[in-house]
Enzyme design. Sequence first.
Site, PDB file in Angstrom:
ATOM      1  CG  HIS E  80      -1.820  -1.115   1.341  1.00 46.72           C
ATOM      2  ND1 HIS E  80      -1.398  -2.859   2.029  1.00 46.72           N
ATOM      3  CD2 HIS E  80      -3.374  -0.897   1.071  1.00 46.72           C
ATOM      4  CE1 HIS E  80      -2.528  -2.737   1.490  1.00 46.72           C
ATOM      5  NE2 HIS E  80      -3.421  -2.533   1.496  1.00 46.72           N
ATOM      6  CG  MET E 114       7.123  -4.963   2.471  1.00 46.68           C
ATOM      7  SD  MET E 114       8.108  -5.980   2.696  1.00 46.68           S
ATOM      8  CE  MET E 114       8.861  -5.975   1.485  1.00 46.68           C
ATOM      9  CG  ASP E 129      26.635   1.642  -9.286  1.00 41.21           C
ATOM     10  OD1 ASP E 129      26.775   0.531  -9.700  1.00 41.21           O
ATOM     11  OD2 ASP E 129      25.970   2.730  -9.372  1.00 41.21           O
TER      12      ASP E 129
END
Lengths: 159, 159, 159, 159, 159, 159
Positions: E80, E114, E129
């Site tokens: 959500h 989350m 990276d």
Amino acid sequence: MTDEPALTHVRADGAVLMVDVTDKAETSRRASAVATVITRPDVLRLLLAGELPKGEALAVSRVAGIMAAKQTSSLIPLCHPLPLSGATIDFAPGDDRIVITATVKTRGVTGVEMEALTAASVAALTLYDMIKAVDKHVVITDIQVTAKSGGKSGDWTLE
Amino acid sequence: MTDEPALTHVRADGAVLMVDVTDKAETSRRASAVATVITRPDVLRLLLAGELPKGEALAVSRVAGIMAAKQTSSLIPLCHPLPLSGATIDFAPGDDRIVITATVKTRGVTGVEMEALTAASVAALTLYDMIKAVDKHVVITDIQVTAKSGGKSGDWTLE
Amino acid sequence: MTDEPALTHVRADGAVLMVDVTDKAETSRRASAVATVITRPDVLRLLLAGELPKGEALAVSRVAGIMAAKQTSSLIPLCHPLPLSGATIDFAPGDDRIVITATVKTRGVTGVEMEALTAASVAALTLYDMIKAVDKHVVITDIQVTAKSGGKSGDWTLE
Amino acid sequence: MTDEPALTHVRADGAVLMVDVTDKAETSRRASAVATVITRPDVLRLLLAGELPKGEALAVSRVAGIMAAKQTSSLIPLCHPLPLSGATIDFAPGDDRIVITATVKTRGVTGVEMEALTAASVAALTLYDMIKAVDKHVVITDIQVTAKSGGKSGDWTLE
Amino acid sequence: MTDEPALTHVRADGAVLMVDVTDKAETSRRASAVATVITRPDVLRLLLAGELPKGEALAVSRVAGIMAAKQTSSLIPLCHPLPLSGATIDFAPGDDRIVITATVKTRGVTGVEMEALTAASVAALTLYDMIKAVDKHVVITDIQVTAKSGGKSGDWTLE
Amino acid sequence: MTDEPALTHVRADGAVLMVDVTDKAETSRRASAVATVITRPDVLRLLLAGELPKGEALAVSRVAGIMAAKQTSSLIPLCHPLPLSGATIDFAPGDDRIVITATVKTRGVTGVEMEALTAASVAALTLYDMIKAVDKHVVITDIQVTAKSGGKSGDWTLE
């Protein structure tokens, strides 16, 4: 004529705007919308195999529709951002077509018709993408709101 | 039957994928797609006023369609990202409807049908958003590819 | 000196953060910001033709500004996401310049100055994009907040 | 007058479009743009502390600018998407101001002026966000392209 | 067996959905999550130099994590959208590893686990990276929620 | 020491940048990366039911991973945007864990390790989201590149 309808997103000077809803009340709202994908029966069978162990085509369409609902205010320029509180996508297959129904909920200050329509449309486009190589004549049709509830205008169902 | 069509985005084990186009040649490609918005004649007149000094409703729809074309690979899960090299949106109004034509170009390795379809669909949804308050029965219909050129499969026009 | 100002988004150890506003009250808030695009008078006339039947340049800038307002928290790293409840973009043309005013509203826990500034800036960049081919010396200048209301710090107008 | 300039993104009928660059050659291109943030000297010192161990305010602005460069075609409606091949953001502080220079590179079919301008603007807005609580009179000014190279129109530097 | 656990995002018919939280109460919620990046000690020293005047590697990771937290509902299909009210990223370096802790807050109807996990993961990927060119054997490990508070299920801390 | 490794994304003055790859050759490139989700065996069985008619949990994870691969340069600040030409997500379940392998391809100027890592990470986070309500101790672990091919540095496989 004074009671002529007017576009709600256009001011008297012709400029568009995102209309002011600051003082509208937050209520529980829900909207459903449909889109229909028309294709050949043999192609439809390929899609529906997605509910069998060997395929997941419908799942992709469902996920795409739910994710698109959350992007509605980024896609439709004058739409207000809304905190969606629920979304489902359902499929009703016929002989040569499949009807997609998207239902979206919010607790917010504007309705979620555009979110339901966007979800149904993107779910349909996702099916189109997967079958366009085997059927060049796919058509998406009958995209419309079928029901809404909540808000000042009350409940409404397409007859 | 061995020559039964198969979904291009689904592997033999049923899993979906973004298909490998690494070795396809870059060529100039073009696709057009349409979407039709059906509403009441009086509502259509409100929209068309957007081409007069007092309104800009069609411009909003046009911009929304062009911007959506650029978001296609974010919306349609298995679509490849493509560097679009041009996009136009045209409107052909009738009595109770307006036909939107989106034409998209690229110099890339896959066709741009989905980009044209997404542009036409979002342009249509943007009109829907602006007129839904004055017409609850708007319908978007007949979304389909009408022409494509470039690529291995050559030119094609909907008859 | 103990009353030296401190950056609100930087902790004592120098790390930036999205500051905690969990316990701030939701109130109606509004902010306006401006940006000015300076160009040649003949180029300005081309833009303003957008309010006549033959063009829609200003409409594109307006839509871009409204859509950018909704992307503010994705662009400005430490900005909180806010449910915008309204947005307008206005243009005031002069001889060799056009002043863009963006007004944004929310019912939320932080102010919307950054949203108004982002809207005005992107509307200005959109004009820049359309005229850069005919005027290499366009300048965007005087981007600032001109007014805000709501929230603990109360109403404020630039003098 | 027949040699009057015309907006490149507007058709004869007034409609905007993403212009067709399908047949333009891919070449190495570069553009630089600046934006200036004007504030109080004491506030500027807070920002510059970001280059000392105790702060990272300038780093946030730099990252925001680089990331915004990659979002340019999502923000500016008629911009073509381009595969950026490099981006840097530099800061030159003065007494009461800091000049931000963004340099962007691509190997593509159109120039990267808008990408450099967007990077400089968003880097400036990010500084604005961090200092607005301590200085209500911040202004962003003099946003413009300072140099470009590559493409048919050749090299150019602002004098 | 009736007390077998069931996936909350999957209906009885196997379809996924964004579950309905329309009627859940808005409360203050917080979640923390960690991710660990394992590399060589000499590479770790390069990263940590980011807290000295000569580098800003950790700042980039921090900004990336905070920005990713705000994109969680666009990345995780059934999440959500939530109005985040705060976010911090902290680094705890060891000999050959660095532990990233993300803490996210909201005043909303669902938890922010989350969001914290996404922030920690993207902050870790951003470090990856920057160091992958000097260490091909980087590993990101132990991504998990370490604490949450607020909501019906109450406070919880990983033991 | 002159042969000390240096971070490729950080200049001598400590500033980060998106490094210049304008003159690198376009070649076919491929990278694979893995992520492992550790949970309870009974929870794993719920997920795997997604390959049976009654569930689509793995399909959601797969779609999320593929879509995230396309968002990599928006999430990882210093990553170059790349035109992905293919992406697959595979699952290898064990007793108490499931290993996710993402393979991404491009024809571009930089490698696609970050895209493969982002796809695997987001696919793992999506599983986490679906099982966190039934298992608070889920852990995502061992995220790393397992193979790459193409580019100047040639082919490489994790031993």
